[in-house]
Enzyme design. Structure first.
Site, PDB file in Angstrom:
ATOM      1  N   HIS A   1      20.963 -26.393  25.615  1.00 36.02           N
ATOM      2  CA  HIS A   1      20.172 -25.889  26.736  1.00 36.02           C
ATOM      3  C   HIS A   1      20.794 -24.580  27.209  1.00 36.02           C
ATOM      4  O   HIS A   1      22.018 -24.470  27.328  1.00 36.02           O
ATOM      5  CB  HIS A   1      20.159 -26.926  27.855  1.00 36.02           C
ATOM      6  CG  HIS A   1      19.580 -26.403  29.126  1.00 36.02           C
ATOM      7  ND1 HIS A   1      18.398 -25.683  29.155  1.00 36.02           N
ATOM      8  CD2 HIS A   1      20.006 -26.474  30.427  1.00 36.02           C
ATOM      9  CE1 HIS A   1      18.134 -25.341  30.399  1.00 36.02           C
ATOM     10  NE2 HIS A   1      19.095 -25.805  31.187  1.00 36.02           N
TER      11      HIS A   1
ATOM     12  N   ASN B   1      17.551 -19.073  32.212  1.00 36.10           N
ATOM     13  CA  ASN B   1      17.396 -20.519  32.074  1.00 36.10           C
ATOM     14  C   ASN B   1      15.919 -20.872  32.278  1.00 36.10           C
ATOM     15  O   ASN B   1      15.404 -20.784  33.395  1.00 36.10           O
ATOM     16  CB  ASN B   1      18.284 -21.217  33.120  1.00 36.10           C
ATOM     17  CG  ASN B   1      18.174 -22.734  33.067  1.00 36.10           C
ATOM     18  OD1 ASN B   1      17.305 -23.289  32.413  1.00 36.10           O
ATOM     19  ND2 ASN B   1      19.057 -23.405  33.790  1.00 36.10           N
TER      20      ASN B   1
ATOM     21  N   CYS C   1      15.821 -29.879  33.457  1.00 36.61           N
ATOM     22  CA  CYS C   1      16.209 -29.120  32.258  1.00 36.61           C
ATOM     23  C   CYS C   1      16.449 -30.012  31.044  1.00 36.61           C
ATOM     24  O   CYS C   1      16.586 -29.514  29.922  1.00 36.61           O
ATOM     25  CB  CYS C   1      17.441 -28.274  32.537  1.00 36.61           C
ATOM     26  SG  CYS C   1      17.177 -27.088  33.850  1.00 36.61           S
TER      27      CYS C   1
HETATM   28  N1  COA Z   1      25.701 -11.366  42.674  1.00 33.10           N
HETATM   29  C1  COA Z   1      26.905 -11.077  43.213  1.00 33.10           C
HETATM   30  N2  COA Z   1      27.691 -11.992  43.758  1.00 33.10           N
HETATM   31  C2  COA Z   1      27.268 -13.264  43.761  1.00 33.10           C
HETATM   32  C3  COA Z   1      26.022 -13.627  43.214  1.00 33.10           C
HETATM   33  C4  COA Z   1      25.222 -12.621  42.660  1.00 33.10           C
HETATM   34  N3  COA Z   1      24.027 -12.864  42.106  1.00 33.10           N
HETATM   35  N4  COA Z   1      25.887 -14.973  43.338  1.00 33.10           N
HETATM   36  C5  COA Z   1      26.984 -15.433  43.951  1.00 33.10           C
HETATM   37  N5  COA Z   1      27.820 -14.398  44.218  1.00 33.10           N
HETATM   38  C6  COA Z   1      29.131 -14.444  44.867  1.00 33.10           C
HETATM   39  C7  COA Z   1      29.297 -15.648  45.769  1.00 33.10           C
HETATM   40  O1  COA Z   1      28.745 -15.360  47.048  1.00 33.10           O
HETATM   41  C8  COA Z   1      30.791 -15.797  45.811  1.00 33.10           C
HETATM   42  O2  COA Z   1      31.309 -14.891  46.726  1.00 33.10           O
HETATM   43  P1  COA Z   1      32.515 -15.320  47.700  1.00 33.10           P
HETATM   44  O3  COA Z   1      33.667 -15.654  46.759  1.00 33.10           O
HETATM   45  O4  COA Z   1      32.734 -14.102  48.513  1.00 33.10           O
HETATM   46  O5  COA Z   1      32.019 -16.509  48.450  1.00 33.10           O
HETATM   47  C9  COA Z   1      31.245 -15.330  44.433  1.00 33.10           C
HETATM   48  O6  COA Z   1      30.128 -14.591  43.878  1.00 33.10           O
HETATM   49  C10 COA Z   1      31.618 -16.449  43.480  1.00 33.10           C
HETATM   50  O7  COA Z   1      30.653 -17.464  43.568  1.00 33.10           O
HETATM   51  P2  COA Z   1      30.763 -18.763  42.716  1.00 33.10           P
HETATM   52  O8  COA Z   1      29.678 -19.691  43.133  1.00 33.10           O
HETATM   53  O9  COA Z   1      32.157 -19.265  42.685  1.00 33.10           O
HETATM   54  O10 COA Z   1      30.462 -18.158  41.263  1.00 33.10           O
HETATM   55  P3  COA Z   1      30.548 -18.893  39.890  1.00 33.10           P
HETATM   56  O11 COA Z   1      31.487 -18.192  39.016  1.00 33.10           O
HETATM   57  O12 COA Z   1      30.656 -20.383  40.056  1.00 33.10           O
HETATM   58  O13 COA Z   1      29.071 -18.602  39.310  1.00 33.10           O
HETATM   59  C11 COA Z   1      26.956 -19.657  39.016  1.00 33.10           C
HETATM   60  C12 COA Z   1      27.937 -19.060  40.007  1.00 33.10           C
HETATM   61  C13 COA Z   1      25.769 -20.175  39.788  1.00 33.10           C
HETATM   62  C14 COA Z   1      26.526 -18.555  38.050  1.00 33.10           C
HETATM   63  C15 COA Z   1      27.664 -20.798  38.230  1.00 33.10           C
HETATM   64  O14 COA Z   1      28.286 -21.683  39.114  1.00 33.10           O
HETATM   65  C16 COA Z   1      26.709 -21.576  37.367  1.00 33.10           C
HETATM   66  O15 COA Z   1      26.109 -21.046  36.441  1.00 33.10           O
HETATM   67  N6  COA Z   1      26.585 -22.888  37.595  1.00 33.10           N
HETATM   68  C17 COA Z   1      25.700 -23.741  36.818  1.00 33.10           C
HETATM   69  C18 COA Z   1      24.305 -23.592  37.319  1.00 33.10           C
HETATM   70  C19 COA Z   1      23.297 -24.095  36.335  1.00 33.10           C
HETATM   71  O16 COA Z   1      23.414 -23.928  35.170  1.00 33.10           O
HETATM   72  N7  COA Z   1      22.236 -24.699  36.866  1.00 33.10           N
HETATM   73  C20 COA Z   1      21.142 -25.156  36.070  1.00 33.10           C
HETATM   74  C21 COA Z   1      21.444 -26.461  35.444  1.00 33.10           C
HETATM   75  S1  COA Z   1      20.193 -26.881  34.308  1.00 33.10           S
END
Ligand code: COA
Length: 312
Positions: free
Chosen positions: A237, A267, A96
């Site tokens: 980004h 993204n 990215c």
């Molecule tokens: N729909 C519903 N629930 C979901 C889900 C979805 N699409 N994806 C994950 N969950 C659930 C998980 O299973 C978890 O459940 P649990 O608590 O029962 O285990 C819960 O939601 C919370 O998950 P968590 O990983 O803590 O969520 P978060 O608030 O950290 O959000 C991301 C997850 C991936 C959106 C976030 O961490 C993120 O954006 N990270 C950066 C990723 C990124 O930008 N990558 C590219 C870099 S260039």
């Protein structure tokens, strides 16, 4: 591909996706469309806007993690599509952070006189490498392409003010595709376990992203002798609206100066910054002399920021 479309194939909801990411929809390339097809389209738009022919460009650089082939470089195919056979062309792969790395590279080429004009393209067809069983990752990414042309200007109007780029490859598995390279060549077993698809540790990336965007933004502004008050546009980004907002809050940048289009595209990795830049230009919002702060991060891990003075 809307959040509602994901509701049909995954245990998820529009409410969850939008509140955690700011995304409502993302675009997927049509069957049979490769990254070079999207990149060629974006490059044509850039040439039209600049009033240039493809042969006026001395070098084509494509940043992508989803090339047409493992090799040759997608940039060679794009240049050929445009009728620019014979011009220099190569790819870079820094996930990215692709556009953030390409822009200083192009600026250095034109500053040093190696090339007069360089086309930099960010393109991804990430839909091809998503694991649609992994709901926390597949909802984040979209396909797209953006292109920019960097050309030589008189020294006194140099637009490239400062940049800081960095990487930390200690834990590549934080965001990667495990199989298909020399470490883990593709096998039937790897394929069966979807090791040809993206795997990500979302939470770790989130923290890293905010920290690095803030740190490098401050550093490049310092290096350019500017303050945040001098920044007309921050083009980050587009990975997650919460990441952008957390960084903007720490930097104390006003919301109206931050370009955000994540709601419609998700993204798009190396394409996200040039797409956001292009849309801001189309709206007639960027004026000659405006200071733009580009900032991004991605797999590697990798990151960077650039201070740039706009000159059309
Ligand atoms: N729909 C519903 N629930 C979901 C889900 C979805 N699409 N994806 C994950 N969950 C659930 C998980 O299973 C978890 O459940 P649990 O608590 O029962 O285990 C819960 O939601 C919370 O998950 P968590 O990983 O803590 O969520 P978060 O608030 O950290 O959000 C991301 C997850 C991936 C959106 C976030 O961490 C993120 O954006 N990270 C950066 C990723 C990124 O930008 N990558 C590219 C870099 S260039």
């Amino acid at each position: 591909m809307s959040n509602a479309d994901f509701e049909k194939i995954l245990e998820t909801s529009d409410e969850w996706i939008h509140s955690r990411t700011g995304m409502r929809e993302r675009r997927y390339a049509a069957d049979g469309q490769a990254s070079s097809d999207l990149a060629t389209e974006a490059a044509r738009h850039a040439l039209e806007r600049a009033g240039l022919a493809a042969t006026d460009i001395d070098c084509y650089i494509v940043a992508t993690v989803t090339p047409d082939y493992q090799f040759p470089a997608t940039a060679c195919i794009v240049a050929a599509n445009l009728g620019a056979v014979g011009k220099a062309a190569f790819d870079i792969e820094i996930a990215c952070s692709g556009f953030i790395y390409e822009l200083p590279m192009a600026a250095s080429f034109v500053r040093s006189g190696v090339f007069r004009r360089v086309m930099i393209i960010g393109v991804e067809t990430l839909s091809r490498i998503m694991n649609f069983d992994d709901r926390s990752t597949c909802i984040l990414f979209g396909d797209g392409a953006g292109a920019a042309i960097v050309e030589r200007t008189p020294v006194e109007s140099d637009c490239f003010l400062a940049c800081e780029l960095g990487a930390d490859g200690k834990n590549p598995e934080l965001l990667y595709v495990e199989a298909g390279g020399s470490r883990h060549p593709m096998t039937a077993e790897k394929l069966a376990h979807k090791k040809d698809k993206v795997e990500m540790s979302g939470r770790e990336i989130f923290k890293y992203a905010v920290t690095k965007m803030v740190e490098t933004s401050r550093n490049v502004l310092d290096a350019a002798g500017l303050t945040l008050g001098d920044v007309d546009w921050m083009i980050p980004h587009q990975a997650n609206l919460r990441i952008i907002e957390a960084a903007a809050k720490r930097l104390e940048v006003a919301r109206e100066r931050i370009v955000v289009n994540i709601e419609r595209y998700g993204n798009t990795s190396s394409a996200s910054i040039p797409i956001a830049l292009s849309e801001t230009i189309e709206r007639g919002r960027i004026r000659d002399g405006d200071v733009i702060l580009f900032t991004g991060f991605g797999g590697g891990l990798s990151w960077g920021s650039i201070a740039w003075r706009w000159s059309a």
